[in-house]
Design a protein around this motif. Structure first.
Motif, PDB file in Angstrom:
ATOM      1  N   LEU A  59       0.653  -1.135   0.179  1.00  0.00           N
ATOM      2  CA  LEU A  59      -0.008  -0.063   0.149  1.00  0.00           C
ATOM      3  C   LEU A  59       0.845   1.215   0.132  1.00  0.00           C
ATOM      4  O   LEU A  59       0.424   2.162  -0.656  1.00  0.00           O
ATOM      5  N   ASP A  60       1.977   1.280   0.655  1.00  0.00           N
ATOM      6  CA  ASP A  60       2.970   2.357   0.496  1.00  0.00           C
ATOM      7  C   ASP A  60       3.459   2.435  -0.719  1.00  0.00           C
ATOM      8  O   ASP A  60       3.694   3.685  -1.392  1.00  0.00           O
ATOM      9  N   GLU A  61       3.887   1.194  -1.258  1.00  0.00           N
ATOM     10  CA  GLU A  61       4.305   1.447  -2.629  1.00  0.00           C
ATOM     11  C   GLU A  61       3.076   1.932  -3.757  1.00  0.00           C
ATOM     12  O   GLU A  61       3.673   2.865  -4.610  1.00  0.00           O
ATOM     13  N   LEU A  62       1.914   1.530  -3.514  1.00  0.00           N
ATOM     14  CA  LEU A  62       0.959   1.980  -4.450  1.00  0.00           C
ATOM     15  C   LEU A  62       0.518   3.555  -4.214  1.00  0.00           C
ATOM     16  O   LEU A  62       0.689   4.258  -5.211  1.00  0.00           O
ATOM     17  N   ARG A  63       0.907   4.058  -3.062  1.00  0.00           N
ATOM     18  CA  ARG A  63       0.611   5.578  -2.741  1.00  0.00           C
ATOM     19  C   ARG A  63       1.891   6.307  -3.454  1.00  0.00           C
ATOM     20  O   ARG A  63       1.654   7.330  -3.946  1.00  0.00           O
ATOM     21  N   PHE A  64       3.023   5.812  -3.158  1.00  0.00           N
ATOM     22  CA  PHE A  64       4.197   6.370  -4.010  1.00  0.00           C
ATOM     23  C   PHE A  64       3.973   6.542  -5.611  1.00  0.00           C
ATOM     24  O   PHE A  64       4.220   7.747  -6.260  1.00  0.00           O
ATOM     25  N   ARG A  66       1.096   6.125  -7.225  1.00  0.00           N
ATOM     26  CA  ARG A  66       0.041   7.340  -7.751  1.00  0.00           C
ATOM     27  C   ARG A  66       0.598   8.549  -7.424  1.00  0.00           C
ATOM     28  O   ARG A  66       0.210   9.365  -8.182  1.00  0.00           O
ATOM     29  N   GLY A  67       1.412   9.056  -6.406  1.00  0.00           N
ATOM     30  CA  GLY A  67       2.031  10.322  -6.309  1.00  0.00           C
ATOM     31  C   GLY A  67       2.674  10.660  -7.574  1.00  0.00           C
ATOM     32  O   GLY A  67       2.769  11.725  -8.187  1.00  0.00           O
TER      33      GLY A  67
END
Length: 70
Positions: A35-40, A42-43
């Motif tokens: 989820l942290d990787e996905l957030r990154f 998407r940013g």
């Protein structure tokens, strides 16, 4: 003269097992990391969308969601 190339079968690579292994087999830590990787990512996608003109991408626009029947 013909050359014979031996074909070896590659073992199937399981991405889920690999992700779990990176987090020591801890499923909660694996999901948190993903989820942290996905957030990154998407940013980064949002930054690229803001920095690219439509002419540069020839009409392509990034999408934040997967298309399909979900």
């Amino acid at each position: 003269m013909s050359t014979v190339v031996a074909q070896t079968e590659e073992p199937e690579f399981d991405l889920v097992e690999a992700a779990l292994a990176l987090c020591g087999g801890d499923a909660h830590a694996t999901i948190t990391a993903l989820l942290d990787e996905l957030r990154f990512v998407r940013g980064q996608l949002a930054l690229s969308e803001a920095g690219m003109s439509v002419g540069f991408t020839r009409g392509w626009k990034p999408r934040f969601e997967i298309e399909g029947d979900t």
